[in-house]
Design an enzyme around this catalytic site. Structure first.
Site, PDB file in Angstrom:
ATOM      1  N   CYS A  53       0.862  -1.185   0.000  1.00 37.01           N
ATOM      2  CA  CYS A  53       0.000   0.000   0.000  1.00 37.01           C
ATOM      3  C   CYS A  53       0.898   1.233   0.000  1.00 37.01           C
ATOM      4  O   CYS A  53       2.057   1.160  -0.432  1.00 37.01           O
ATOM      5  CB  CYS A  53      -0.978  -0.030   1.174  1.00 37.01           C
ATOM      6  SG  CYS A  53      -0.207  -0.036   2.806  1.00 37.01           S
ATOM      7  N   ARG A  77      -3.401  -0.622   5.293  1.00 37.43           N
ATOM      8  CA  ARG A  77      -4.011  -1.672   4.470  1.00 37.43           C
ATOM      9  C   ARG A  77      -3.131  -2.900   4.291  1.00 37.43           C
ATOM     10  O   ARG A  77      -3.579  -4.039   4.502  1.00 37.43           O
ATOM     11  CB  ARG A  77      -4.393  -1.092   3.090  1.00 37.43           C
ATOM     12  CG  ARG A  77      -5.515  -0.077   3.177  1.00 37.43           C
ATOM     13  CD  ARG A  77      -5.619   0.744   1.916  1.00 37.43           C
ATOM     14  NE  ARG A  77      -4.457   1.613   1.735  1.00 37.43           N
ATOM     15  CZ  ARG A  77      -4.244   2.386   0.684  1.00 37.43           C
ATOM     16  NH1 ARG A  77      -5.117   2.381  -0.303  1.00 37.43           N
ATOM     17  NH2 ARG A  77      -3.180   3.149   0.627  1.00 37.43           N
ATOM     18  N   ASP A 128      -8.139   3.990   1.084  1.00 34.19           N
ATOM     19  CA  ASP A 128      -7.179   4.400   2.107  1.00 34.19           C
ATOM     20  C   ASP A 128      -7.946   4.908   3.332  1.00 34.19           C
ATOM     21  O   ASP A 128      -8.681   5.892   3.240  1.00 34.19           O
ATOM     22  CB  ASP A 128      -6.308   5.517   1.511  1.00 34.19           C
ATOM     23  CG  ASP A 128      -5.204   5.957   2.446  1.00 34.19           C
ATOM     24  OD1 ASP A 128      -5.235   5.572   3.640  1.00 34.19           O
ATOM     25  OD2 ASP A 128      -4.315   6.688   1.986  1.00 34.19           O
TER      26      ASP A 128
HETATM   27  P1  4NP Z   1      -1.796   2.792   4.079  1.00 38.05           P
HETATM   28  O1  4NP Z   1      -2.430   4.150   4.649  1.00 38.05           O
HETATM   29  O2  4NP Z   1      -1.236   3.130   2.722  1.00 38.05           O
HETATM   30  O3  4NP Z   1      -2.958   1.873   4.007  1.00 38.05           O
HETATM   31  O4  4NP Z   1      -0.736   2.376   5.077  1.00 38.05           O
HETATM   32  C1  4NP Z   1      -1.715   5.335   4.752  1.00 38.05           C
HETATM   33  C2  4NP Z   1      -0.846   5.527   5.787  1.00 38.05           C
HETATM   34  C3  4NP Z   1      -0.149   6.710   5.905  1.00 38.05           C
HETATM   35  C4  4NP Z   1      -0.320   7.704   4.955  1.00 38.05           C
HETATM   36  C5  4NP Z   1      -1.176   7.513   3.896  1.00 38.05           C
HETATM   37  C6  4NP Z   1      -1.866   6.317   3.785  1.00 38.05           C
HETATM   38  N1  4NP Z   1       0.383   8.926   5.086  1.00 38.05           N
HETATM   39  O5  4NP Z   1       0.132   9.835   4.276  1.00 38.05           O
HETATM   40  O6  4NP Z   1       1.227   9.064   5.976  1.00 38.05           O
END
Ligand code: 4NP
Length: 154
Positions: free
Chosen positions: A7, A13, A123
């Site tokens: 992800c 995710r 997300d």
């Molecule tokens: P992930 O979610 O891609 O599902 O781990 C996110 C976690 C952190 C961030 C964006 C999406 N961020 O911008 O820090």
């Protein structure tokens, strides 16, 4: 067989998918024959445990993600993993750009491959608790299909 979920941050995710697939494989007696991991296309959270909201929602369904630590995906992963599964199309695009031309590891969009109603795992990072439940619902269903595929490939 080796499976890598990817992800953006590797704290919501893809750690959820790692924990859910590992749990389902262990339940199917396949815990020792499939290696499961996760990574992020971004590097902001490298070395960190998954987001506390992710851990809480997962633990309520019996998945302990607390020992996971975030890593950034790298080109070498395509030689180490048979199957690299992206959580959304943006991550898929970044992975396609990173993937060496001679890579043997397969790259696909996780939900599209496993026939879900949505083709991306939304997300949940900037949203509320219901987003983390939706992530779990989508991932649990797709992982059941992935386990069927894995059984066929072993
Ligand atoms: P992930 O979610 O891609 O599902 O781990 C996110 C976690 C952190 C961030 C964006 C999406 N961020 O911008 O820090």
């Amino acid at each position: 067989m080796r499976v890598l979920f990817v992800c953006l941050g590797n704290i919501c995710r893809s750690p959820t998918a790692e924990g859910v697939l590992r749990h389902q494989l262990e339940a199917a007696g396949l815990g020792d024959v499939v290696h499961v991991a996760s990574a992020g296309t971004g590097d902001w959270h490298v070395g960190k445990a998954p987001d506390s909201r992710t851990c809480k929602a997962a633990l309520a369904r019996g998945y302990d993600l607390s020992r996971q630590r975030a890593q950034q995906v790298k080109a070498a992963h395509f030689a180490e993993y048979d199957l690299v599964l992206a959580m959304d199309k943006s991550n898929l695009g970044n992975l396609q750009a990173l993937r060496p031309h001679n890579a043997t590891g397969e790259l696909d969009l996780f939900l599209r491959r496993y026939g879900a109603a949505l083709d991306e795992v939304p997300d949940p990072y900037y949203g509320g608790a219901e987003g983390f439940e939706q992530v779990l619902d989508l991932i649990e269903a797709a992982c059941r299909e992935l386990v069927v595929e894995i059984k066929g490939r072993l």
